[in-house]
Write a protein that holds these residues in place. Structure first.
Motif, short mmCIF file in Angstrom:
data_model
loop_
_atom_site.label_atom_id
_atom_site.label_comp_id
_atom_site.label_asym_id
_atom_site.label_seq_id
_atom_site.Cartn_x
_atom_site.Cartn_y
_atom_site.Cartn_z
N LEU A 156 0.80 -1.22 0.00
CA LEU A 156 0.00 0.00 0.00
C LEU A 156 0.84 1.27 0.00
CD1 LEU A 156 -2.77 -1.00 2.57
CD2 LEU A 156 -3.12 -0.48 0.15
N VAL A 157 2.09 1.17 0.39
CA VAL A 157 2.88 2.38 0.64
C VAL A 157 3.40 3.00 -0.65
CG1 VAL A 157 4.93 3.29 1.79
CG2 VAL A 157 3.51 1.60 2.95
N ASP A 158 4.17 2.23 -1.41
CA ASP A 158 4.91 2.80 -2.54
C ASP A 158 4.91 1.81 -3.69
OD1 ASP A 158 6.52 4.29 -4.18
OD2 ASP A 158 8.39 3.84 -3.12
N TRP A 159 3.96 1.94 -4.61
CA TRP A 159 3.90 1.03 -5.75
C TRP A 159 5.14 1.13 -6.64
CZ3 TRP A 159 -1.75 0.73 -8.00
CH2 TRP A 159 -2.58 0.13 -7.04
N PRO A 160 5.61 2.33 -7.01
CA PRO A 160 6.83 2.37 -7.85
C PRO A 160 8.04 1.74 -7.15
CG PRO A 160 5.69 4.46 -7.92
CD PRO A 160 5.02 3.68 -6.85
N GLY A 161 8.18 1.97 -5.84
CA GLY A 161 9.31 1.37 -5.12
C GLY A 161 9.21 -0.13 -5.05
N VAL A 162 8.01 -0.65 -4.81
CA VAL A 162 7.82 -2.10 -4.77
C VAL A 162 8.09 -2.71 -6.14
CG1 VAL A 162 6.12 -3.93 -4.43
CG2 VAL A 162 6.22 -2.00 -2.84
N ALA A 163 7.61 -2.07 -7.19
CA ALA A 163 7.86 -2.57 -8.54
C ALA A 163 9.34 -2.57 -8.87
CB ALA A 163 7.08 -1.73 -9.56
N ARG A 164 10.06 -1.57 -8.40
CA ARG A 164 11.50 -1.52 -8.64
C ARG A 164 12.24 -2.60 -7.85
NH1 ARG A 164 11.87 3.17 -7.37
NH2 ARG A 164 12.54 2.98 -5.19
N ASP A 165 11.84 -2.84 -6.62
CA ASP A 165 12.51 -3.86 -5.81
C ASP A 165 12.26 -5.26 -6.32
OD1 ASP A 165 13.44 -1.81 -4.21
OD2 ASP A 165 11.87 -2.04 -2.68
N THR A 166 11.05 -5.50 -6.80
CA THR A 166 10.71 -6.84 -7.28
C THR A 166 10.93 -7.02 -8.78
OG1 THR A 166 8.40 -6.13 -7.55
CG2 THR A 166 9.01 -7.17 -5.45
N LYS A 167 11.41 -5.96 -9.45
CA LYS A 167 11.68 -6.01 -10.89
C LYS A 167 10.42 -6.38 -11.68
CE LYS A 167 16.54 -7.20 -10.25
NZ LYS A 167 17.64 -8.16 -10.55
N THR A 168 9.30 -5.75 -11.28
CA THR A 168 8.05 -5.92 -11.99
C THR A 168 7.52 -4.55 -12.40
OG1 THR A 168 6.86 -5.93 -9.85
CG2 THR A 168 7.48 -8.07 -10.78
N ASP A 169 6.24 -4.48 -12.77
CA ASP A 169 5.64 -3.21 -13.16
C ASP A 169 4.49 -2.88 -12.21
OD1 ASP A 169 3.79 -5.09 -13.91
OD2 ASP A 169 4.11 -4.84 -16.06
N LEU A 170 3.92 -1.69 -12.40
CA LEU A 170 2.85 -1.24 -11.53
C LEU A 170 1.60 -2.11 -11.65
CD1 LEU A 170 3.10 2.66 -11.96
CD2 LEU A 170 3.97 1.24 -10.08
N GLY A 171 1.35 -2.63 -12.86
CA GLY A 171 0.20 -3.49 -13.05
C GLY A 171 0.26 -4.75 -12.21
#
Length: 374
Positions: A255-270
């Protein structure tokens, strides 16, 4: 009415626990057989098997929870209808909407259980399970201490031992090393020992024979040895920490930071949006499953031929709504703004429930009106 609500809710919860226990046991036995064969075959202990089974239970429970909720709602509604308890309640002036209140409370309790599992327990268990699998994959000793089987602890390496003593002595050892394309080496020994050397592990072979075949000239050379040390540490490369993945993260982090989570997991916002909202949609669908089971049988009413037709219709309806969820993830992967469609099965199920309760309410009103006229 409050006493009836407590009575019906108690029946729903008791049968929900029974169906959950039965379904979890059936699914767990099917999975445990494969897990036991894989872990014990790799030389792991029964404690490791129990640990892996416990870590897999939260994910297994999320699978059977909607089914158990639906089954409990269907069974209780059918029993109350068969024993004319619902008819008595409606004859006192209670509408189907009012009678549905304990079922709605039961659905909310099931949805809260699903939320706790989906948002906290399942991600935590997945994270710990991945860490334990990584640790076991680096444990070369446990792989080699399996007697009577040809093992491949690493790419291009085959190992076999006929017997393993209680003190760890390996008898009749065979080791084939094909990692170098230029030559192939086969070691055979009467006995062998596994020795820890700092952070590495060495296989000490005693009274054996080494055969080396060069691919360039197809020449075979042999050499006998009294003792020979073979370093088996490079067979399994250490993987380090487990790579962060979306199923390993609790929902508060998503819930906190979608762009940061996507960057850490090497995925996208979708992918982040799909993971988060699918967890919420899973809980809402559990609530809908309880209401569908209740409303379908209420509309069907009492029949001396049974309610198998209504149960089949409710089950097929639930399967159709659940089948929609698998096809709704792809649009969210492509466009993060499409995340509301993940709630479409729950929304459709809610509208169907409202239509059936409205139909049941009108049918009973017409029935009582005819009785009063008569």
């Amino acid at each position: 009415m409050l006493r009836f609500d407590r009575y019906m809710l108690a029946q729903l919860m008791w049968l929900f626990g029974f169906f959950s226990l039965v379904l979890v046991a059936v699914f767990w036995i099917n999975r445990a057989v494969q897990l036991f064969d894989r872990l014990i075959g790799d030389g792991q202990t029964a404690l490791v098997f129990l640990e892996f089974s416990a870590l897999g239970l939260p994910r297994l429970i999320t699978t059977v929870l909607p089914i158990a909720t639906f089954a409990a709602a269907v069974y209780v509604t059918n029993r109350l209808n068969t024993e004319s308890e619902l008819t008595v309640m409606m004859s006192t002036g209670a509408s189907p909407w009012r009678i549905a209140r304990p079922v709605a409370v039961f659905g909310l309790v099931s949805a809260l259980m699903m939320s706790l599992l989906s948002h906290v327990l399942v991600p935590s268990a997945n994270q710990q399970l991945a860490e334990r699998e990584s640790e076991i994959s680096q444990n070369v000793t446990s792989r080699l201490l399996t007697e009577g089987e040809f093992l491949s602890p690493g790419a291009g390496v085959t190992f076999y031992t006929r017997l393993v003593d209680a003190d760890g002595v390996l008898h009749d050892v065979f080791l084939s090393d094909r990692r170098d394309p230029a030559e192939r080496v086969i070691y055979t020994a009467a006995t062998a020992y596994l020795v820890r050397n700092g952070e590495g592990t060495s296989l000490i072979m005693v009274d054996g024979l080494a055969q080396r075949l060069r691919s360039s000239n197809a020449r075979l050379s042999t050499a006998k040895f009294q003792d020979f040390s073979f370093d088996i540490s490079p067979l399994v490369k250490p993987e380090g920490d487990v790579i962060p993945r979306l199923p390993f993260m609790t929902s508060d982090r998503l819930l906190v930071d979608w762009p940061g989570v996507a960057r850490d997991t090497k995925t996208d916002l979708g992918s982040v949006a799909e993971e988060l909202h699918s967890r919420v949609a899973r809980a809402t669908f559990t609530f809908v499953a309880a209401m569908i089971g209740f409303a379908t049988l209420l509309v069907g009413g009492y029949s001396r031929f049974g309610v198998w037709r209504e149960i089949l219709i409710a089950f097929l309806m639930l399967i159709a709504l659940d089948g929609m969820r698998g096809s709704l993830s792809e649009p969210v992967f492509e466009d993060v703004r499409m995340w509301p469609i993940l709630y479409l099965p729950s929304a459709l199920g809610g509208m169907i429930v409202c239509a059936m309760l409205w139909s049941a309410s009108g049918r009973f009103k017409r029935l009582f009106r005819k009785r009063s006229v008569a």
